[in-house]
Design a protein around this motif. Sequence first.
Motif, short mmCIF file in Angstrom:
data_model
loop_
_atom_site.label_atom_id
_atom_site.label_comp_id
_atom_site.label_asym_id
_atom_site.label_seq_id
_atom_site.Cartn_x
_atom_site.Cartn_y
_atom_site.Cartn_z
N CYS A 751 13.52 5.19 0.14
CA CYS A 751 14.91 4.91 0.50
C CYS A 751 15.77 5.15 -0.73
N GLY A 753 18.68 4.09 -1.25
CA GLY A 753 19.60 2.98 -1.52
C GLY A 753 20.87 3.03 -0.71
N CYS A 765 21.95 0.23 1.32
CA CYS A 765 20.89 -0.09 2.27
C CYS A 765 20.67 -1.60 2.27
N HIS A 767 17.87 -3.30 1.95
CA HIS A 767 16.60 -3.79 1.37
C HIS A 767 16.85 -4.91 0.35
N CYS A 775 12.19 1.61 -2.44
CA CYS A 775 13.65 1.69 -2.38
C CYS A 775 14.20 1.69 -3.81
ZN LIG Z 1 16.74 0.68 0.35
#
Ligand SMILES: [Zn+2]
Length: 1004
Positions: A751, A753, A765, A767, A775
């Motif tokens: 990921c 971000g 994102c 997370h 991530c």
């Molecule tokens: Zn992320």
Amino acid sequence: MVPSGPMTRGLASSRWAILRIRLSGPYVIVRYTDSRGRRESEIVDGRTLPPPLFLPPSSGTLSQRVQELAQGLPDFRPGPHNTGPVPVALFVSPPPLVSLPEVDTDVIRFASTLLLDQNRLQVARLASGKPLERAPFRLPFRILATDDAATLALSNFVNSGWYSGSEETRAFGFQVATASDDAEAALRDTERDIVVTESAQALLTLLGEVSPRWRPRLVIALDPGFLQPAPWRLPRGVALLRLPHPSFGGSVAGYVSSFLHGLIHDLPLHEAVKAAVRQIQPLFTPELTADPISNESLRILQALAELKRQRERLEARLPSLNVAPLLDRARDDVDVLRAAAVLEPLAPPGYIEDAPIPGLTHLMRWVEHTRSLPRAFTNFEQEGQGLVPMAAMEAEYARLRAQESAVVQQLRAITDDPAVSRLLRRHQRRVLDVALSRLETSPLLEPLDKASTLAAGAAYKLRVHVGNPMSDSIVSGETPPIDPLLPDPEDARGHRLEVAIQGKAFEVLGERSQGFWLPEFGGSEPVYFEVRAPEHLGPTELRICLYYRNHLVQSYVLSAVVTSAEQQHSDSSVERLSVMLEFSRTERFTNLDELRPRALSLGVNSGASSATHELMVKADKAEAELTLFPSTYANEVKKFRDMIEAAARDPSNPNAPRSYPVVPAGQAPAADVQDTLRDLMRKGSDLYDAVFNKAAQRSTDLRKALVRIKKSANEKLQVVRFDDNFVFPWSVLYDFPLPDDIYGQAPLPVCLGVDVDASGKTVDCAHIGKDRVYCVRGFWGVRHYMEELIGQGTSVDAKVDRAAEDAIRIVADSTLASTSTLIQNLTTAIGSKLVANGPADADLLADLMWKDPPERPSILIVLGHLETRLVVGEPTAPRIVLVPQSKWLTRKLIADRAGNEVDGWKQPRSVIMLMVCESAATTAETVNDFVTAWNTAGAGAIIGTETIVGSGLSATFAEEVTQRLWSQEPLGKAMTEFRRLLLGQGNPLAFIFHAIGDTDLTLK
Ligand SMILES: [Zn+2]
């Protein structure tokens, strides 16, 4: 080694051992611990031992341990009341619930056999329950006799000539009260230190019900059933001395008197018991029940230390009324005339004697008088030199206590004057002050001066406060004038600061960090730390760090020389003990509000051995001192740099920089880019573990602090490099848990971000710290704002002025393709008046940089190759090429200039961007040489590169970050936003750039 923690708080502790004996079936289990933190245990089959002595015979190992403790103790106490060697305290815990009195007797007999020389051992029973840390003992000794037997037992003592003669000593030194009818009411009425009673069992039951504060420290039981064992339960914090009833015979009153004199002579309980036995030789064996803490809870030495603290508290807080230096410093202030009219009458010549505030004069005199307090262990041996003058000081202070608040009230009326208040806010000057005094060496509790060495392995007390320097200050360097330091006015707002000690080679005993309140005006109360000097001889040091909301405000280094015993240099101007300011973000403690909070502060310096580094960690309610071994991180750092370097080069043409196609927001990058990012995350995670794992396992507080950082975003994390060459990729530390890679399955996607929300907008994102995911927000430098500072010198202003003309200088190699784009784009964005090109000549550039603002630019961008190869006609040193073959910028040029100029750069200081590009020579260390040179010169912030970088990316970075800074985005945010942007587009090179300087630095 003495274990840290409550056992050594207060004064440095004496030597003791604990023996716990338990029965388990036919086995006898003996557990041993001692004041050096050593542990032993033995298990013996009791069936092999002849009854009734079923305990193991004196064990070799245990005897040896006790023998080792005894060896370090003096053969005698100096002074007239020497009765013999100082004994080891051996606390024995017999098996509980044993109904057979002979087992109890056996256990005590067994303990006594551990040392052949009974003169060097005093066996006591270990009080059950957890030891209770009492408030430090202060005079007077308050004794309560609950009945006629007690009065009889105390009769010898109260008839001593020195005692019966002085009313002051009876009130403030040693109070004896009698509760003839209601002992319970007398106990609830006043705190007592010692209760003497013939009804101990009933009393102890009663004490178990009252709060610990109201419990005496010692109960002397005059037990009519002395010949039988007494399995009484002691409330926590109370020690018990069991003696026969006075009807037993004449020696009881003599013994009690001798024992109490032992306390006045500063003996711990076990030693007072022993000394009185040696002196009186009673026909009974006194029984002491205590623990290592309660055994030390009636030390008169502690009362002396408290008196001295009282003195130091007053000395630090009392106003000096020395207004002349302040008024002189403020002579151009609009308020100075008005303020002088109020302040000057306060300080007539000879103000100590005829100050307009009489109470103040009395308090100052008391401070002076207390300097005559006992200075040696032997002083306690004579009441006339120990207890009696201490009681007189206490008596005098009791009379002055009421005046203290009246003095403050009178002075507050002065600081409430608006002109005085404004003047103080602008011009008052305070400094951090440090003193070191003796805890185990002589003269006792007295401060060391700068010509003194420290004794190897001895304990010392470190005092720290902010205000005026005190007479025993060991701070070196510029001596500031003594300021008036008046009390706060009604509307004042003070600050809560914290001092933390990095012991380095010293052992920090007890607390390593303490908070204190710094009033808006005036001095703080002192805080104290206990440290033990290293055993190895030679120079040594420790660091004192002052924090405000985890932001390092100042750091100081205490340097000392350790010798086997303290030595005083005959030339008192030779400094062997000193404290020097190392790093400061404040000049007079007036800008504390501008120092914004940090979630975490890390301080790094080179360790005792040159290979290691030491890390000081400070967060909310947590602090720790870690050692970083190169074996745990050096390889990982190298691998990280190799990885970044590989990622920066074009795979098909390693001499050319690689460019990465922009990935649309919310999508994953190409598979090989994902591989690179996953590798970076694994490296970052390994580095994080290398730094913190061990420490976090040991300290719950630190673990909690790291979890808070894991679960948060956009916090400011501070790193202070005390060793300016310690280049470490802090922003790449990765603290999200990584997913498990499953064999035969593709790893989880990376990921970047960023996500796209329903309306098509790019957002962060979702997370967080507990997601197992690859991530980029798991990197510190992406999720948070990193701040790296070089921990030397003074940097007090986080603002850089925006000059009206030529505010941004670009000094770039014009043969680079991206140079003209950079100049054009910045000129378009910011304006042609503000963006200037050159000079490419290094000397002209230096001339310009050493001019004061506004001529000196707000931002200097240097863009060029770094050359290290030897080329005929070029400097041999590494150099940044500004014009190929003719113009270079060397580290030496900057360093020489910084060294030759008398004054450093005045505020505002410039931001320097060192965009060293497309050069095989680029290493973090070489670039750092330039970074530290600019830092020494006085740059406000320096942005460097970690490894090889393309000139295109360098120019993009310089353009993006300059624009962000110009639009008043703080430095830390601008750096993090650039990393987020680059990573969000699928470019893993975001970590190449890092900044040295205040994360809050802003162009205004
Ligand atoms: Zn992320």
